[in-house]
Design an enzyme around this catalytic site. Structure first.
Site, PDB file in Angstrom:
ATOM      1  N   ILE A   1       0.849  -1.482  -0.463  1.00  0.00           N
ATOM      2  CA  ILE A   1      -0.170   0.437  -0.193  1.00  0.00           C
ATOM      3  C   ILE A   1       1.035   1.392   0.000  1.00  0.00           C
ATOM      4  O   ILE A   1       1.477   1.367   0.242  1.00  0.00           O
ATOM      5  CB  ILE A   1      -0.971  -0.070   1.401  1.00  0.00           C
ATOM      6  CG1 ILE A   1      -1.852  -1.391   1.097  1.00  0.00           C
ATOM      7  CG2 ILE A   1      -1.743   1.407   1.210  1.00  0.00           C
ATOM      8  CD1 ILE A   1      -2.885  -1.443   2.735  1.00  0.00           C
ATOM      9  N   LYS A   2       0.409   2.079  -0.742  1.00  0.00           N
ATOM     10  CA  LYS A   2       1.144   3.574  -0.846  1.00  0.00           C
ATOM     11  C   LYS A   2       0.332   4.566  -0.867  1.00  0.00           C
ATOM     12  O   LYS A   2      -0.899   4.582  -1.648  1.00  0.00           O
ATOM     13  CB  LYS A   2       1.993   3.653  -2.593  1.00  0.00           C
ATOM     14  CG  LYS A   2       2.902   4.911  -2.734  1.00  0.00           C
ATOM     15  CD  LYS A   2       3.241   5.425  -3.800  1.00  0.00           C
ATOM     16  CE  LYS A   2       3.575   6.638  -4.201  1.00  0.00           C
ATOM     17  NZ  LYS A   2       3.784   7.731  -5.104  1.00  0.00           N
ATOM     18  N   VAL A   3       0.403   4.995   0.300  1.00  0.00           N
ATOM     19  CA  VAL A   3       0.196   6.454   0.844  1.00  0.00           C
ATOM     20  C   VAL A   3       0.715   7.993   1.276  1.00  0.00           C
ATOM     21  O   VAL A   3       2.256   7.223   0.662  1.00  0.00           O
ATOM     22  CB  VAL A   3      -1.021   6.535   2.406  1.00  0.00           C
ATOM     23  CG1 VAL A   3      -1.882   5.066   1.687  1.00  0.00           C
ATOM     24  CG2 VAL A   3       0.749   5.816   3.098  1.00  0.00           C
TER      25      VAL A   3
END
Lengths: 296, 296, 296, 296, 296
Positions: free
Chosen positions: B202-204
């Site tokens: 997950i990239k935030v």
């Protein structure tokens, strides 16, 4: 198999044996196994309301295994959640409890329309060993016909694979007032729509005594169990399983009273998410034990 | 394989061995191999912001091979880019580093809606020898449900082929204020949505101390590492890999400090595009070395 | 990546980057990584000759994990096996070594025709995280055209997914004498057929000095390395990787000598099954170390 | 779930959670639930040998419900039968016991080749609520490669739908002598082939001390449990479940002794058809109780 | 609907309502409607034996409408014929009687193997308004497995469309002596195979007292009704409808006697082709009236 469950299954006369077998698995599982009553643990609130709002009050609940274990230890009838939550425990808990894969989800970052996105498939449910799929429709929403058509396709595919289908039927949107979303006449209508779509298990919110469209004598919709009776009748005179969600977290006595009214009104049980996992584990287990005691 | 990586993989219990193998390839590659941390080099800014804005400050970066070579020489964990960029070097650099094919892209010539176009396929990722596919969703956008449904299909197809999936989850759009796009509660929510959709990584964006929807005591979201902890918890209590992008180019000390906070808060690493290739090569290599030193 | 490997890859000029990446993974893995030489551990003898004949001499080898671990600990280039053997360890050893899924297999209970059954698919190879698929053809058999057509379809599908292809080319059947099965002219012919079919890696048996169809001066096919040279030339003048199997278990000095001759003749390495796992583990590790030392 | 069952499931490391869930359902059902042992009731003898030969000795057994009821009342682990037999009771007994749909069948009116016809599909298994599919291969038969290829396709489809797979591996045909069909080396080989094809549960006949191809000291294959050990080792060192059929009806003490030897040799249980339903119901129930007592 | 028909339908517990509805249409039609007995008029003799042999004795029968009209006027339960015959009257007689489209046919110009050609489809049956499809298998033939696999596919498709399925199960071919084709043990076996394949209505020839494989006391198979009882038991203890064909044309008293024996033995009725249409219309009508009187 108990006579009560046999009687319930006999109402699903056009389903294939696979759907009947999976309904049986839910109805024979856990502490309520065989009673014809069921309590389902749903954990889709992270999707609907965000993780902090859902889990920070009981941080252990951030871990997907927490809910699987709670469902197993409490002996509820089934555990329902979106794809990622199910994938995170489906292998560890394989075969230990009936799983319901929720196939669509909304989220409250998106507040413009009453709609949901499809986030998993019937194939996912099969490869993850689920017993049923879950799907939400919003009767009354501008997107309602689209959602119903999505539901129709998923219901047909799921049943052809022997999976049972649980429909969350939540009235909301352009056609309905805010208060009307839980009006007894609207809830009964929503439950009936789900039955008409072929749902095996119907999930609605607890009906209030508000009336959106119909006129009913006050004495006929008070107390709660009389409203439950309307909903039950709207589910093909009780020939479809209907369970009620309490919604927002509330006092424990309110929950017990609701369960008693649901039972008295002929409802099949409760679907209790936030009121379960937003309590500490021991408290939640004790509460579920009490509720299932009421239904027994 | 290190115990740390084994522990991380054990959280992906429902994935097939192919997905696990490709996750392992990323987690065992480069200078951070085996640590459970990772630094990813993404070069999709040309699509997002245009080539002049992206590359003119360091004109060598107009050449796609520049980024492949930088990724190899720096020892980052993986290189992520859109189709054309990957095709321009995938043969020369075949098998030399994990590649992440970004399957959708926005562009700033089109500014009306928060959406992206699908620009490559899972089949492209296979024929180009990629380890993972990348996909962006914009929770809060009017197109959010469409993007989520696209993501669902791509996730299912990619995983069935053994490819890992990286989701860029970037809140924006009608449902969210500009400041809210990086609000810690919104970022945590966006990360959770990605986890629920089945993302492997997950990239935030780095969360600010702004609060869009929740009320949290100031002391609980300062300094940054406490906000990272909220995001980490929202990624299934740390059972999903989460990496953070710093966003716009900034001072080098800020970047190092961010890495320290990410590490302290339990994040898995950084995804650093502009701050890498908008510096001169030697400076970028030195910076990446320093950052990876922090994570080690 | 080493210059040697770059040079080898340059010969596969029409392959997509995915195939090149997977060839690179094999050529850069283990103790021979970067040398352009490779040693492959194949364990399909259980299918071909039965479990007792294959494993009873070293009963630890009944356990599929034994071979994965041996391949990892010895540092061989890749491990090749049929579906069940790969499935039994692909998760535990995910990403730890290049896997070759053998897609067809014979068995010696069935002795009527020289043929094999297809026992796994390209999709299986992808979901199991394999680097290549393996396939056997029997040039000379009555079923040879059928097998070649099966090979063609699998080669096309595998490469379109970025998987490398290893062809086992074993002459046998109605058209060839028993001695001719390993005749140098026949082996060279079989290797050439594999190259013509598009194999990335060609596996043949060691050629004897028997001549089935051609007339060659004795001095040109003695000693072994001169026969290796014929085979190597038949693999597009050395532009295709060719490895040799020793066949039945034999004395350890014979094995070392064969490796020396293979190296001298320009072969790319060995594929050593029974001679590995039919020895005790420590002895096998020592032998593989010695063989890889020869190739280095 | 018992530790024993957890340990068995851990060997199926590449299966999806659906397959694991259905294996668990079998392993946790009935009197042997949780022990890691299983007894399966198969009723395909009507297809194989005709109804009169199968059922006339106990005419109640002509009725398909008889076998469902016997399986339920005895508490065996699962009931296996061809399409028509399953359809005749799948609705009445929905969800009451694990069902195995046998997908191919031979018949003794056709005696020319060792082959079977495919008589049902994976989709049938899903719509009928089955837990697994069953399939027979005849290693050694001229049709063996065709049967193996049919098996491969069905195995892949079944597992992708989360169904477990039981392979009946019965050596016979051109390549094997009549005595050799149950030779210990041949049975071990047949079991190994099933494991290599990806079977979850392997069914073979009890091995005799005859040797078709291998040379083993007499002391190593007497008494029966030592032969069971060879078969168990051939099932990936005990990592695959293997059950044994006794074959023709015989004296009750012989059956008990066989169960004891199977247990001592590390086999997972018995599959007992004719010896069950060709006895009177009370006698059969008593026998199954005794056998399951032995395995406990 | 009569209790008798309800009881019969209850045995088809896994069929969908469409199949049940079509079975009901046959069972409630004509003079035998509601009795649980049926008489079917089949006219496939033109295909099997040629038109001259079939129709010259009663030339009106060359006209397809002749048979439709006869079926309507006589009040038989259904009319079965190949594609061309059905197409020639399906519009004129639409909705007037249950039609069974025979989907495969042999012909006596081709006498080498016992096989049939597929001559129509399930889609044809739907567009022609048929109630059921018919299909022939030849247990014992070298083509038997192929025919069974064809039957399986047609059965699955037909039932999924709500059509009932009638299987003609006629033992013949390499595995069976000429006399054995109607041996009571073989006929019982053939009927059982049809039941196992999922046939709704099973059609076999009248069994003789010849025994091909089994040993049965003479007193148990004389007179005919005792043989009928064996066949009935082999059809899942009478849970599947079984009808008998008389075969070649014969004296009218023989036909009546056969009907009496079928009734006494528990058979469900007769399928009478040549003995009907090779008589003059009035004689045929009288004969059918008499037979149906016997069954009433």
């Amino acid at each position: 198999m108990s006579d009560k469950v046999k009687q319930i299954l006999s109402c699903y006369e056009s389903e294939n044996p696979g759907v009947k077998a999976n309904l049986t698995r839910i109805l024979m599982h856990g502490k309520l196994g065989g009673t014809g009553k069921l309590v389902i643990l749903p954990v889709d609130q992270g999707f609907e309301h965000g993780p902090l709002k859902s889990f920070e009050v009981n941080p252990d609940a951030y871990d997907p295994h927490y809910h699987f274990q709670l469902a197993v230890d409490s002996g509820v009838s089934a555990y329902a959640a979106p794809l990622g939550m199910i994938e995170a425990g489906a292998s560890t808990y394989a075969g230990m409890l009936p799983l319901i894969l929720k196939l669509n989800s909304s989220n409250s970052l998106h507040s413009l329309t009453s709609d949901q996105a499809i986030t998993a498939s019937v194939k996912d449910a099969l490869r993850l060993g689920c017993t049923a799929v879950g799907f939400t429709i919003y009767p009354g929403s501008a997107k309602c016909f689209d959602m119903i058509e999505e539901a129709r396709e998923i219901i047909a595919e799921a049943k052809s694979c022997g999976l049972a289908v649980v429909l969350w039927s939540y009235p909301r949107g352009e056609g309905i007032s805010k208060e009307g979303e839980t009006a007894v006449d609207v809830i009964a209508y929503a439950a009936h729509i789900a039955a008409l779509l072929g749902a095996n298990i119907i999930k609605v919110k607890l009906p209030t005594n508000y009336l959106e469209k119909e006129k009913i004598e006050a004495e006929n919709i008070e107390p709660l169990f009389k409203r439950i009776e309307y909903v039950r009748k709207s589910c093909f005179a009780g020939k479809r399983i209907v369970v009620f969600s309490g919604g927002e977290s509330k006092g424990i006595d309110d929950i017990y009273n609701e369960a008693k009214e649901i039972k008295q009104g002929g409802g099949n049980g409760s679907i209790i998410g936030r009121n379960t996992f937003q309590r500490k584990r021991e408290e939640a287990l004790s509460m579920l034990r009490e509720i299932m005691g009421i239904y027994t």
